[in-house]
Motif scaffolding. Structure first.
Motif, PDB file in Angstrom:
ATOM      1  N   TYR A 176       0.838  -1.198   0.000  1.00 41.45           N
ATOM      2  CA  TYR A 176       0.000   0.000   0.000  1.00 41.45           C
ATOM      3  C   TYR A 176       0.870   1.243   0.000  1.00 41.45           C
ATOM      4  O   TYR A 176       2.025   1.215   0.399  1.00 41.45           O
ATOM      5  N   ASP A 177       0.288   2.349  -0.428  1.00 47.90           N
ATOM      6  CA  ASP A 177       0.963   3.633  -0.360  1.00 47.90           C
ATOM      7  C   ASP A 177       0.260   4.499   0.673  1.00 47.90           C
ATOM      8  O   ASP A 177      -0.913   4.280   0.985  1.00 47.90           O
ATOM      9  N   THR A 178       0.975   5.479   1.195  1.00 48.02           N
ATOM     10  CA  THR A 178       0.423   6.358   2.223  1.00 48.02           C
ATOM     11  C   THR A 178       0.741   7.806   1.898  1.00 48.02           C
ATOM     12  O   THR A 178       1.653   8.092   1.129  1.00 48.02           O
ATOM     13  N   VAL A 179      -0.027   8.688   2.494  1.00 47.10           N
ATOM     14  CA  VAL A 179       0.266  10.118   2.408  1.00 47.10           C
ATOM     15  C   VAL A 179      -0.202  10.757   3.711  1.00 47.10           C
ATOM     16  O   VAL A 179      -1.257  10.418   4.232  1.00 47.10           O
ATOM     17  N   THR A 180       0.635  11.629   4.261  1.00 49.34           N
ATOM     18  CA  THR A 180       0.258  12.336   5.483  1.00 49.34           C
ATOM     19  C   THR A 180      -0.377  13.672   5.121  1.00 49.34           C
ATOM     20  O   THR A 180      -0.005  14.301   4.139  1.00 49.34           O
ATOM     21  N   MET A 181      -1.342  14.071   5.932  1.00 41.44           N
ATOM     22  CA  MET A 181      -2.034  15.339   5.703  1.00 41.44           C
ATOM     23  C   MET A 181      -2.056  16.122   7.012  1.00 41.44           C
ATOM     24  O   MET A 181      -2.627  15.672   7.996  1.00 41.44           O
ATOM     25  N   GLY A 182      -1.408  17.254   6.999  1.00 40.29           N
ATOM     26  CA  GLY A 182      -1.373  18.082   8.193  1.00 40.29           C
ATOM     27  C   GLY A 182      -2.278  19.294   8.105  1.00 40.29           C
ATOM     28  O   GLY A 182      -2.687  19.846   9.110  1.00 40.29           O
ATOM     29  N   GLY A 183      -2.599  19.715   6.901  1.00 40.53           N
ATOM     30  CA  GLY A 183      -3.412  20.916   6.712  1.00 40.53           C
ATOM     31  C   GLY A 183      -4.888  20.585   6.599  1.00 40.53           C
ATOM     32  O   GLY A 183      -5.433  20.555   5.510  1.00 40.53           O
ATOM     33  N   PHE A 184      -5.509  20.305   7.713  1.00 36.26           N
ATOM     34  CA  PHE A 184      -6.936  19.995   7.720  1.00 36.26           C
ATOM     35  C   PHE A 184      -7.589  20.725   8.875  1.00 36.26           C
ATOM     36  O   PHE A 184      -6.918  21.131   9.819  1.00 36.26           O
ATOM     37  N   ASN A 185      -8.890  20.892   8.795  1.00 38.90           N
ATOM     38  CA  ASN A 185      -9.626  21.585   9.839  1.00 38.90           C
ATOM     39  C   ASN A 185      -9.870  20.606  10.988  1.00 38.90           C
ATOM     40  O   ASN A 185     -10.722  19.721  10.898  1.00 38.90           O
TER      41      ASN A 185
END
Length: 65
Positions: free
Chosen positions: A12-21
């Motif tokens: 699997y691939d992943t992505v981190t997301m820090g810019g969220f409400n």
């Protein structure tokens, strides 16, 4: 990071997301008060090949005495 490495080892691939409400996330997913969302990690199958990255050699970013 461990979760991301395990996902990669399983294909699997992943992505981190820090810019969220954060407040909207808490309300939408009914997150208890004792938890504070810091980052979201999406996990899934890639739609295409991932971008190759280049890491600096350890001796260029750290000095051991």
């Amino acid at each position: 990071m461990q979760l991301m490495l395990i996902a990669k080892s399983k294909g699997y691939d992943t992505v981190t997301m820090g810019g969220f409400n954060k407040q909207q996330f808490i309300e939408k997913f009914d997150v208890p008060e004792r938890y504070v969302p810091i980052v979201l990690i999406a996990i899934g199958k890639s739609a295409g090949p991932s971008f190759q990255t280049t890491r600096l050699p350890l001796n260029e970013v750290a000095k051991f005495i």
